[in-house]
Scaffold this active site. Sequence first.
Site, PDB file in Angstrom:
ATOM      1  N   MET A   5       0.851  -1.195   0.000  1.00  0.00           N
ATOM      2  CA  MET A   5       0.000   0.000   0.000  1.00  0.00           C
ATOM      3  C   MET A   5       0.882   1.240   0.000  1.00  0.00           C
ATOM      4  O   MET A   5       1.689   1.428   0.913  1.00  0.00           O
ATOM      5  CB  MET A   5      -0.939  -0.003   1.213  1.00  0.00           C
ATOM      6  CG  MET A   5      -1.982  -1.102   1.170  1.00  0.00           C
ATOM      7  SD  MET A   5      -3.018  -1.179   2.665  1.00  0.00           S
ATOM      8  CE  MET A   5      -1.905  -2.040   3.799  1.00  0.00           C
TER       9      MET A   5
ATOM     10  N   GLN B  52       7.673  -5.239  -4.086  1.00  0.00           N
ATOM     11  CA  GLN B  52       6.829  -5.005  -5.257  1.00  0.00           C
ATOM     12  C   GLN B  52       7.424  -3.875  -6.090  1.00  0.00           C
ATOM     13  O   GLN B  52       7.727  -2.801  -5.573  1.00  0.00           O
ATOM     14  CB  GLN B  52       5.397  -4.630  -4.886  1.00  0.00           C
ATOM     15  CG  GLN B  52       4.518  -4.567  -6.143  1.00  0.00           C
ATOM     16  CD  GLN B  52       3.118  -4.076  -5.904  1.00  0.00           C
ATOM     17  OE1 GLN B  52       2.907  -2.905  -5.616  1.00  0.00           O
ATOM     18  NE2 GLN B  52       2.136  -4.968  -6.040  1.00  0.00           N
TER      19      GLN B  52
ATOM     20  N   CYS C 107      -2.444  -1.601 -10.007  1.00  0.00           N
ATOM     21  CA  CYS C 107      -2.705  -0.272  -9.462  1.00  0.00           C
ATOM     22  C   CYS C 107      -3.514   0.559 -10.457  1.00  0.00           C
ATOM     23  O   CYS C 107      -3.086   0.768 -11.598  1.00  0.00           O
ATOM     24  CB  CYS C 107      -1.412   0.447  -9.130  1.00  0.00           C
ATOM     25  SG  CYS C 107      -1.677   2.094  -8.413  1.00  0.00           S
TER      26      CYS C 107
ATOM     27  N   LYS D 217       0.791  -9.245  -9.308  1.00  0.00           N
ATOM     28  CA  LYS D 217      -0.445  -8.819  -8.649  1.00  0.00           C
ATOM     29  C   LYS D 217      -1.286  -8.084  -9.687  1.00  0.00           C
ATOM     30  O   LYS D 217      -0.815  -7.127 -10.303  1.00  0.00           O
ATOM     31  CB  LYS D 217      -0.173  -7.909  -7.456  1.00  0.00           C
ATOM     32  CG  LYS D 217      -1.431  -7.605  -6.625  1.00  0.00           C
ATOM     33  CD  LYS D 217      -1.076  -6.835  -5.355  1.00  0.00           C
ATOM     34  CE  LYS D 217      -2.295  -6.724  -4.435  1.00  0.00           C
ATOM     35  NZ  LYS D 217      -3.378  -5.913  -5.004  1.00  0.00           N
TER      36      LYS D 217
ATOM     37  N   HIS E 238      -6.637  -9.439  -7.188  1.00  0.00           N
ATOM     38  CA  HIS E 238      -7.602  -8.530  -6.575  1.00  0.00           C
ATOM     39  C   HIS E 238      -8.925  -8.758  -7.299  1.00  0.00           C
ATOM     40  O   HIS E 238      -9.038  -8.503  -8.494  1.00  0.00           O
ATOM     41  CB  HIS E 238      -7.146  -7.082  -6.727  1.00  0.00           C
ATOM     42  CG  HIS E 238      -8.017  -6.101  -6.008  1.00  0.00           C
ATOM     43  ND1 HIS E 238      -7.527  -4.937  -5.450  1.00  0.00           N
ATOM     44  CD2 HIS E 238      -9.346  -6.099  -5.730  1.00  0.00           C
ATOM     45  CE1 HIS E 238      -8.522  -4.269  -4.879  1.00  0.00           C
ATOM     46  NE2 HIS E 238      -9.632  -4.967  -5.049  1.00  0.00           N
TER      47      HIS E 238
ATOM     48  N   ASN F  91      -7.345 -11.461  -2.968  1.00  0.00           N
ATOM     49  CA  ASN F  91      -7.241 -10.133  -2.372  1.00  0.00           C
ATOM     50  C   ASN F  91      -8.527  -9.366  -2.677  1.00  0.00           C
ATOM     51  O   ASN F  91      -9.158  -9.589  -3.698  1.00  0.00           O
ATOM     52  CB  ASN F  91      -6.020  -9.412  -2.958  1.00  0.00           C
ATOM     53  CG  ASN F  91      -5.882  -7.968  -2.521  1.00  0.00           C
ATOM     54  OD1 ASN F  91      -5.658  -7.085  -3.344  1.00  0.00           O
ATOM     55  ND2 ASN F  91      -6.015  -7.700  -1.239  1.00  0.00           N
TER      56      ASN F  91
ATOM     57  N   GLY G 174     -11.539  -6.904  -0.211  1.00  0.00           N
ATOM     58  CA  GLY G 174     -12.734  -6.993   0.613  1.00  0.00           C
ATOM     59  C   GLY G 174     -12.664  -7.965   1.765  1.00  0.00           C
ATOM     60  O   GLY G 174     -13.689  -8.260   2.380  1.00  0.00           O
TER      61      GLY G 174
ATOM     62  N   GLY H 184      -5.460  -5.930   3.039  1.00  0.00           N
ATOM     63  CA  GLY H 184      -4.899  -4.591   2.904  1.00  0.00           C
ATOM     64  C   GLY H 184      -5.220  -3.693   4.067  1.00  0.00           C
ATOM     65  O   GLY H 184      -4.608  -3.779   5.128  1.00  0.00           O
ATOM     66  N   ARG H 185      -6.216  -2.844   3.893  1.00  0.00           N
ATOM     67  CA  ARG H 185      -6.460  -1.776   4.860  1.00  0.00           C
ATOM     68  C   ARG H 185      -6.824  -2.258   6.251  1.00  0.00           C
ATOM     69  O   ARG H 185      -6.538  -1.588   7.231  1.00  0.00           O
ATOM     70  CB  ARG H 185      -7.498  -0.805   4.293  1.00  0.00           C
ATOM     71  CG  ARG H 185      -6.816   0.170   3.350  1.00  0.00           C
ATOM     72  CD  ARG H 185      -7.660   0.648   2.212  1.00  0.00           C
ATOM     73  NE  ARG H 185      -6.830   1.516   1.369  1.00  0.00           N
ATOM     74  CZ  ARG H 185      -5.951   1.067   0.471  1.00  0.00           C
ATOM     75  NH1 ARG H 185      -5.799  -0.224   0.278  1.00  0.00           N
ATOM     76  NH2 ARG H 185      -5.223   1.912  -0.239  1.00  0.00           N
TER      77      ARG H 185
END
Length: 376
Positions: free
Chosen positions: A16, A70, A100, A140, A173, A213, A215, A236-237
């Site tokens: 991130m 990454q 991204c 990714k 993702h 990845n 949610g 992630g977050r």
Amino acid sequence: MGASRYRPPLFSVAPMMEWTDNHYRTLARLISKHAWLYTEMLAAETIVYQKGNLDKFLAYSPEQHPIVLQIGGSKLENLAKATELASAYNYDEINFNCGCPSQRVAGHGCFGVRLMLDPKFVGEAMSVIAANTNVPVSVKCRIGVDDHDSYNELCDFIYKVSNLSPTRHFIIHSRKALLNGISPADNRRIPPLKYEFYYALLRDFPDLTFTINGGINSVVEVNAALRGGAHGVMVGRAAYHYPWQTLGHVDTAIYGAPSSGITRREILQQYQEYGDSVLGRDGNNRPNVRDVAKPLLNLFHSEPGNGLWKRKADSAFMHCTTMKSFFEETLVAIPDSVLDAPIAGGVPSGREDLFANVHDLMPPPCNVREEEALYA
């Protein structure tokens, strides 16, 4: 996947930008010994052009293993040179960013998720990256881009990249990306999650490894994905905003390791030593106390004293010059019962049924014609 001396990447923390820096990764490793950590995305051009200053961008403490670098880019020469330069830093895997959606990335030079529209180039890039490192490589990506969002198109991407390069690990993702000007935040919210595409890839590419990845916000949901057959899960977050509640359960609930019993007080004592050792290291008073303390601000989420702790931290940033003085001024807001509670206390929350019907929703097996896929 990864170095054999580490546990497998059942759980990893997503790369991130401006978040998963050295400071955050130091904190994350103090909380979890087994989670796989990813760096922020680092542009290949940055590595090449900062050749004389690489420690600032690539150095990390040995305790951060297992750790994945990454990189992003769209020029084969720079990707090759960047990977070669990074090899001296002994990362456990090199990951290539094809996911991204930021306009700063995707909108310039066919970078980030736009690369999914050119799988032949990605295959070439992965071959170049693999040729310049002795560790595994991975990609990714998203499940699609704009109107290129069919399952067959995703399969075409996976098939080409895996057949044109040594790539055997893909982090998926499970949302497509929209490149019509919406923000990266909206790209994490507006396109619907299609976990069924991920699970279909497991069915259709049994010789490859896939990490899911998007949610997934708790170890309960991670375990639900793993029970459904996922090879690995990337969070992630939630791992950044709720480090104690998320990372604190990884070793026990996912890897089955005994609890370390470490407390937040003990973690902060170790983090203080780290913080005071790096303050001002880059010159011009950077990193400063605010920089180093940034990932700590979520450590007491939902705990008594959290609001007062953050207000005291805002005040302390104005004048504290050491982590020791910062903690002396701020931790008085947190009750001893919170500071001294052992890790992984209580039962984590989450959606047990997040993947309950996913196998019923899977698309038909993909139909990729080998000759067309490889040479189109």
